[in-house]
Design an enzyme around this catalytic site. Sequence first.
Site, PDB file in Angstrom:
ATOM      1  N   GLU A  85       0.972  -1.277  -0.055  1.00 61.01           N
ATOM      2  CA  GLU A  85       0.290  -0.273   0.611  1.00 61.01           C
ATOM      3  C   GLU A  85       0.759   1.536  -0.183  1.00 61.01           C
ATOM      4  O   GLU A  85       0.575   2.349  -0.580  1.00 61.01           O
ATOM      5  CB  GLU A  85      -0.877  -0.002   0.930  1.00 61.01           C
ATOM      6  CG  GLU A  85      -1.847  -1.011   0.982  1.00 61.01           C
ATOM      7  CD  GLU A  85      -3.203  -0.675   0.478  1.00 61.01           C
ATOM      8  OE1 GLU A  85      -2.711   0.186  -0.635  1.00 61.01           O
ATOM      9  OE2 GLU A  85      -4.039  -1.613   0.064  1.00 61.01           O
ATOM     10  N   ARG A  89       0.919   3.563  -2.663  1.00 64.45           N
ATOM     11  CA  ARG A  89       0.430   5.021  -2.990  1.00 64.45           C
ATOM     12  C   ARG A  89       1.427   6.294  -2.934  1.00 64.45           C
ATOM     13  O   ARG A  89       0.790   7.214  -2.540  1.00 64.45           O
ATOM     14  CB  ARG A  89      -0.603   5.171  -1.359  1.00 64.45           C
ATOM     15  CG  ARG A  89      -2.024   4.452  -1.182  1.00 64.45           C
ATOM     16  CD  ARG A  89      -3.097   4.053  -0.660  1.00 64.45           C
ATOM     17  NE  ARG A  89      -3.950   3.343  -0.979  1.00 64.45           N
ATOM     18  CZ  ARG A  89      -5.262   2.717  -0.059  1.00 64.45           C
ATOM     19  NH1 ARG A  89      -5.459   4.128   0.767  1.00 64.45           N
ATOM     20  NH2 ARG A  89      -5.856   1.991  -0.035  1.00 64.45           N
ATOM     21  N   ASP A 215      -5.180  -9.358  -8.235  1.00 62.07           N
ATOM     22  CA  ASP A 215      -5.444  -7.896  -9.144  1.00 62.07           C
ATOM     23  C   ASP A 215      -3.741  -6.992  -9.921  1.00 62.07           C
ATOM     24  O   ASP A 215      -4.226  -8.170 -11.027  1.00 62.07           O
ATOM     25  CB  ASP A 215      -6.572  -6.596  -8.939  1.00 62.07           C
ATOM     26  CG  ASP A 215      -6.139  -5.922  -7.472  1.00 62.07           C
ATOM     27  OD1 ASP A 215      -5.386  -6.972  -7.078  1.00 62.07           O
ATOM     28  OD2 ASP A 215      -7.050  -5.410  -7.063  1.00 62.07           O
ATOM     29  N   GLU A 355     -12.517   1.408  -9.596  1.00 59.97           N
ATOM     30  CA  GLU A 355     -12.114   0.333 -10.870  1.00 59.97           C
ATOM     31  C   GLU A 355     -12.701   0.706 -12.383  1.00 59.97           C
ATOM     32  O   GLU A 355     -12.213   0.580 -13.319  1.00 59.97           O
ATOM     33  CB  GLU A 355     -12.462  -1.315 -10.502  1.00 59.97           C
ATOM     34  CG  GLU A 355     -10.804  -1.450  -9.683  1.00 59.97           C
ATOM     35  CD  GLU A 355     -11.429  -1.625  -8.430  1.00 59.97           C
ATOM     36  OE1 GLU A 355     -12.663  -0.506  -7.413  1.00 59.97           O
ATOM     37  OE2 GLU A 355     -10.129  -0.809  -7.358  1.00 59.97           O
ATOM     38  N   THR A 443      -0.960   1.150 -10.191  1.00 64.49           N
ATOM     39  CA  THR A 443      -2.189   0.657  -9.457  1.00 64.49           C
ATOM     40  C   THR A 443      -3.399   1.653  -8.999  1.00 64.49           C
ATOM     41  O   THR A 443      -3.988   1.464  -8.155  1.00 64.49           O
ATOM     42  CB  THR A 443      -2.442  -0.828  -9.079  1.00 64.49           C
ATOM     43  OG1 THR A 443      -3.534  -1.156  -9.237  1.00 64.49           O
ATOM     44  CG2 THR A 443      -1.701  -1.597  -7.741  1.00 64.49           C
TER      45      THR A 443
HETATM   46  C1  DMJ Z   1      -6.242   0.723  -4.559  1.00 58.64           C
HETATM   47  O1  DMJ Z   1      -5.733   1.594  -4.226  1.00 58.64           O
HETATM   48  C2  DMJ Z   1      -5.259   0.328  -6.002  1.00 58.64           C
HETATM   49  O2  DMJ Z   1      -6.568   0.331  -7.006  1.00 58.64           O
HETATM   50  C3  DMJ Z   1      -5.971  -1.024  -5.383  1.00 58.64           C
HETATM   51  O3  DMJ Z   1      -4.708  -1.275  -6.725  1.00 58.64           O
HETATM   52  C4  DMJ Z   1      -6.460  -1.938  -5.511  1.00 58.64           C
HETATM   53  N1  DMJ Z   1      -7.437  -0.825  -4.580  1.00 58.64           N
HETATM   54  C5  DMJ Z   1      -7.732   0.400  -4.435  1.00 58.64           C
HETATM   55  C6  DMJ Z   1      -8.696   0.751  -5.273  1.00 58.64           C
HETATM   56  O4  DMJ Z   1      -9.663  -0.278  -4.717  1.00 58.64           O
END
Ligand code: DMJ
Length: 450
Positions: A85, A89, A215, A355, A443
């Site tokens: 995370e 982020r 994912d 998403e 992501t």
């Molecule tokens: C985000 O932090 C990112 O897109 C991650 O890959 C998946 N979950 C969250 C959003 O739902």
Amino acid sequence: RQNAVREAMVHAWKGYTTYAFGKDELQPLSHSHNQRWGNWSISLVDALDTLYLFGMLDEYEEAKKYVQNIDFKRSPKGHRVPVFEMTIRALGGLLGAYELDQDPMLLKKAQEVGDTLVQAFDTPTGIPQPNIDLNDISSKVNEELCIAEAGSLQLEFAKLSHLTGNSTYRKLAERAGEALEAAERQHRGLYPMYININTGKYSPLSNYSVGGLVDSFYEYMLKQYILHGGREKKYMEQYVTATEAIANNLVRTTQRGLSFIGTMSSTGEFYREMEHLTCFYPGLLALGAQVTGRKQDLALAEDLTRTCFLSYRTMATGLGPERFSFPENDSNVHKLDVEGLGMKVTDARYLLRPETLESIFLLYRATGDKKYQDWGWSIFMAIEEHTKVDGGYAAMVDVRKPDGRNNLIDSMESFFLAETLKYLYLLFSPLELIPLDRYVLNTEGHPLSI
Ligand code: DMJ
């Protein structure tokens, strides 16, 4: 439409700065905040490039001033820093902003985050620990790691190496990726959900899915190929092999013609349930189709995006649930939540996730079809109508009930600023804003130059 999205960001940012400035997350209903990400001001860091792209430059400068003083080498006693995370982020957020404005301070802070996170890679296999305690770095609590957490660090670490000239970051992240690739697996192109960081073996009872915990692992195969300018052919091969395996094993079409992606157990049992998180996948397929020339992937991407969009469109609020299923015998529609579609809500929350909008944006870029702008707009209208409160935007308890404030959750996660609003804005912007032949988005929606 673009300006309306900008106004939404102005409103969300006002809530954050009024009630939570410098804190991890705004709690929009109680006008308070939480520090659940270890005091790294994660919403502020995650939102930097959004502020910049939206032209909110005073707010951007104010946020940057704050970033200078965040200490990414520390976290509170007892807190374990979540490596994945904080990579997507914090490191991604700082790098994304650096890519846009080239302020050396941002790169310095990105390197500080990188230097903290590399401590996680000191394991027998090089697969990182899922989280680390900065106050007691030798303490380890988990042996198992999900593959999204091990396989979605490579873009950020490679970019950090490229920009700093220190190859260590990239080498460490790629070693973890290679361990995932080398470990024995049952199905070609499919990867079990969990791996052991000490033995480097996949857990035998893991499921196969494209949703949560997995994912972005598949996402980073394609995106590493793109980031490195098409020079690393092995990533393209891995991506194509995985894409075929997913299409053959995890994609189904219902009697009513809706394509969806389910989950398969280690013994081959198939679960006909889809997650909101899985709705990023059609966008990835569309991006991949442009890179690989695989037209069949674009057709499947269009079908899957439609299913994700319908999971919003058919709810009373116009917002999509966290999970929904497609019961095998869907002839008995009156028993199902969504009449006529054979889709059943299994987790009714909407957590302000990006998403579906991410896929809508990528499908729009891939096809130029304006219907995707209309789909995005209808979702944005629903966000405005049902999640906007005076303190910001709030997640929702039940997308089937337009019940106002009683139906809201006191939470606005940082990805609402980093991704949900950014994809909406880009959907209504000229193609020259973040052209996808020059940038690849991590992501968490942060642009990294190719
Ligand atoms: C985000 O932090 C990112 O897109 C991650 O890959 C998946 N979950 C969250 C959003 O739902």
